[in-house]
Scaffold this motif. Sequence first.
Motif, PDB file in Angstrom:
ATOM      1  N   GLN A 100      60.293-114.571  95.293  1.00  0.00           N
ATOM      2  CA  GLN A 100      60.578-115.995  95.458  1.00  0.00           C
ATOM      3  C   GLN A 100      62.026-116.225  95.897  1.00  0.00           C
ATOM      4  N   GLN A 101      62.961-115.442  95.352  1.00  0.00           N
ATOM      5  CA  GLN A 101      64.368-115.575  95.770  1.00  0.00           C
ATOM      6  C   GLN A 101      64.517-115.298  97.260  1.00  0.00           C
ATOM      7  N   MET A 102      63.933-114.201  97.732  1.00  0.00           N
ATOM      8  CA  MET A 102      64.059-113.825  99.138  1.00  0.00           C
ATOM      9  C   MET A 102      63.399-114.882 100.036  1.00  0.00           C
ATOM     10  N   ILE A 103      62.219-115.314  99.665  1.00  0.00           N
ATOM     11  CA  ILE A 103      61.489-116.296 100.467  1.00  0.00           C
ATOM     12  C   ILE A 103      62.222-117.632 100.489  1.00  0.00           C
ATOM     13  N   THR A 104      62.805-118.028  99.360  1.00  0.00           N
ATOM     14  CA  THR A 104      63.567-119.278  99.292  1.00  0.00           C
ATOM     15  C   THR A 104      64.788-119.216 100.206  1.00  0.00           C
ATOM     16  N   LEU A 105      65.495-118.089 100.206  1.00  0.00           N
ATOM     17  CA  LEU A 105      66.659-117.941 101.087  1.00  0.00           C
ATOM     18  C   LEU A 105      66.242-118.057 102.552  1.00  0.00           C
ATOM     19  N   LEU A 106      65.132-117.419 102.903  1.00  0.00           N
ATOM     20  CA  LEU A 106      64.664-117.498 104.283  1.00  0.00           C
ATOM     21  C   LEU A 106      64.234-118.924 104.627  1.00  0.00           C
ATOM     22  N   GLN A 107      63.586-119.602 103.699  1.00  0.00           N
ATOM     23  CA  GLN A 107      63.162-120.980 103.960  1.00  0.00           C
ATOM     24  C   GLN A 107      64.367-121.897 104.151  1.00  0.00           C
ATOM     25  N   GLN A 108      65.431-121.686 103.387  1.00  0.00           N
ATOM     26  CA  GLN A 108      66.654-122.471 103.568  1.00  0.00           C
ATOM     27  C   GLN A 108      67.224-122.242 104.965  1.00  0.00           C
ATOM     28  N   ASP A 109      67.164-121.005 105.420  1.00  0.00           N
ATOM     29  CA  ASP A 109      67.607-120.641 106.759  1.00  0.00           C
ATOM     30  C   ASP A 109      66.808-121.429 107.797  1.00  0.00           C
ATOM     31  N   ARG A 110      65.499-121.365 107.715  1.00  0.00           N
ATOM     32  CA  ARG A 110      64.647-122.035 108.697  1.00  0.00           C
ATOM     33  C   ARG A 110      64.820-123.551 108.653  1.00  0.00           C
ATOM     34  N   THR A 111      64.942-124.098 107.459  1.00  0.00           N
ATOM     35  CA  THR A 111      65.125-125.542 107.308  1.00  0.00           C
ATOM     36  C   THR A 111      66.421-125.991 107.968  1.00  0.00           C
ATOM     37  N   LEU A 112      67.500-125.247 107.736  1.00  0.00           N
ATOM     38  CA  LEU A 112      68.780-125.602 108.345  1.00  0.00           C
ATOM     39  C   LEU A 112      68.699-125.529 109.866  1.00  0.00           C
ATOM     40  N   LEU A 113      68.100-124.485 110.392  1.00  0.00           N
ATOM     41  CA  LEU A 113      67.983-124.357 111.848  1.00  0.00           C
ATOM     42  C   LEU A 113      67.160-125.500 112.435  1.00  0.00           C
ATOM     43  N   GLU A 114      66.073-125.866 111.770  1.00  0.00           N
ATOM     44  CA  GLU A 114      65.256-126.991 112.239  1.00  0.00           C
ATOM     45  C   GLU A 114      66.049-128.293 112.190  1.00  0.00           C
ATOM     46  N   GLU A 115      66.784-128.502 111.104  1.00  0.00           N
ATOM     47  CA  GLU A 115      67.592-129.719 110.954  1.00  0.00           C
ATOM     48  C   GLU A 115      68.646-129.806 112.048  1.00  0.00           C
ATOM     49  N   LEU A 116      69.352-128.712 112.294  1.00  0.00           N
ATOM     50  CA  LEU A 116      70.404-128.717 113.310  1.00  0.00           C
ATOM     51  C   LEU A 116      69.828-128.841 114.715  1.00  0.00           C
ATOM     52  N   SER A 117      68.660-128.250 114.944  1.00  0.00           N
ATOM     53  CA  SER A 117      68.006-128.399 116.253  1.00  0.00           C
ATOM     54  C   SER A 117      67.576-129.843 116.471  1.00  0.00           C
ATOM     55  N   ALA A 118      66.992-130.446 115.449  1.00  0.00           N
ATOM     56  CA  ALA A 118      66.524-131.837 115.560  1.00  0.00           C
ATOM     57  C   ALA A 118      67.683-132.796 115.805  1.00  0.00           C
ATOM     58  N   SER A 119      68.857-132.494 115.246  1.00  0.00           N
ATOM     59  CA  SER A 119      70.016-133.374 115.417  1.00  0.00           C
ATOM     60  C   SER A 119      70.753-133.112 116.731  1.00  0.00           C
ATOM     61  N   GLY A 120      70.315-132.067 117.474  1.00  0.00           N
ATOM     62  CA  GLY A 120      70.965-131.741 118.738  1.00  0.00           C
ATOM     63  C   GLY A 120      72.189-130.850 118.588  1.00  0.00           C
ATOM     64  N   GLU A 121      72.464-130.381 117.374  1.00  0.00           N
ATOM     65  CA  GLU A 121      73.628-129.523 117.149  1.00  0.00           C
ATOM     66  C   GLU A 121      73.364-128.075 117.544  1.00  0.00           C
ATOM     67  N   LEU A 122      72.111-127.728 117.716  1.00  0.00           N
ATOM     68  CA  LEU A 122      71.724-126.398 118.195  1.00  0.00           C
ATOM     69  C   LEU A 122      70.781-126.598 119.375  1.00  0.00           C
ATOM     70  N   PRO A 123      70.803-125.748 120.357  1.00  0.00           N
ATOM     71  CA  PRO A 123      71.683-124.598 120.457  1.00  0.00           C
ATOM     72  C   PRO A 123      73.127-125.007 120.715  1.00  0.00           C
ATOM     73  N   SER A 124      74.002-124.088 120.395  1.00  0.00           N
ATOM     74  CA  SER A 124      75.432-124.337 120.513  1.00  0.00           C
ATOM     75  C   SER A 124      76.102-123.109 121.100  1.00  0.00           C
ATOM     76  N   MET A 125      77.184-123.323 121.805  1.00  0.00           N
ATOM     77  CA  MET A 125      77.933-122.195 122.371  1.00  0.00           C
ATOM     78  C   MET A 125      78.667-121.422 121.283  1.00  0.00           C
ATOM     79  N   ASP A 126      78.964-122.070 120.186  1.00  0.00           N
ATOM     80  CA  ASP A 126      79.688-121.433 119.081  1.00  0.00           C
ATOM     81  C   ASP A 126      78.736-121.221 117.913  1.00  0.00           C
ATOM     82  N   TYR A 127      79.127-120.344 117.014  1.00  0.00           N
ATOM     83  CA  TYR A 127      78.384-120.107 115.789  1.00  0.00           C
ATOM     84  C   TYR A 127      78.563-121.338 114.905  1.00  0.00           C
ATOM     85  N   HIS A 128      77.508-122.077 114.669  1.00  0.00           N
ATOM     86  CA  HIS A 128      77.607-123.314 113.901  1.00  0.00           C
ATOM     87  C   HIS A 128      78.140-122.987 112.504  1.00  0.00           C
ATOM     88  N   PRO A 129      79.150-123.720 112.011  1.00  0.00           N
ATOM     89  CA  PRO A 129      79.752-123.378 110.715  1.00  0.00           C
ATOM     90  C   PRO A 129      78.776-123.451 109.547  1.00  0.00           C
TER      91      PRO A 129
END
Length: 193
Positions: A10-39
């Motif tokens: 559950q710990q590993m899966i939760t960490l991965l889900q947080q990763d995917r959620t953040l990427l989806e959120e940043l993509s939806a807001s237009g912050e990704l893709p980005s030329m720089d590594y998003h902070p």
Amino acid sequence: MTIRKGVLAQQMITLLQQDRTLLEELSASGELPSMDYHPRVRALYQDNAERLSGIIDRQGWPGRDAAGEDGCEAAWHIAMHAVFDVDFMQRCCVALKQAVGDSQAPGWQLAYLEDRMRVLMGQPQRYGTQFEIGEDGWPVPGEIENPADVDRRRQALGLEPLSQRLARLRGSPQGPSWRQERSAGPDRWRDSA
């Protein structure tokens, strides 16, 4: 102290889900893709790597028996995303190699992680899992160490011959469909960066 299988999974899966959620959120807001590594992405990947590092220190790679198939794959994703810390990726490779040898992790995970680490270090990859976009817009493998033996090395870790992989990637008339193949199992295009 060893973490119980269900808890570790559950710990590993939760960490991965947080990763995917953040990427989806940043993509939806237009912050990704980005030329720089998003902070925010970098901060999450660093936190996840620290968590995985602690688990490896305590009990080794979170393999099948310790974390289940999904937890083991989630740990692999975390290691693949740690492109900011090649030393950590090397530690993960050592632990994952042991897990593969003990049948606790699939060999393809080691192939992808080792190749990514080697590419980041400016070395040729061994298994041909890391691709670049060629001039024609299609993926081509980056430099491969001793290319004549790549299929033998791939087979040893459960991967199809590189020529078959490339043919499958080029088989779509409308071009590669990275997202569909992303999580479809071993030897699929894993654009996990």
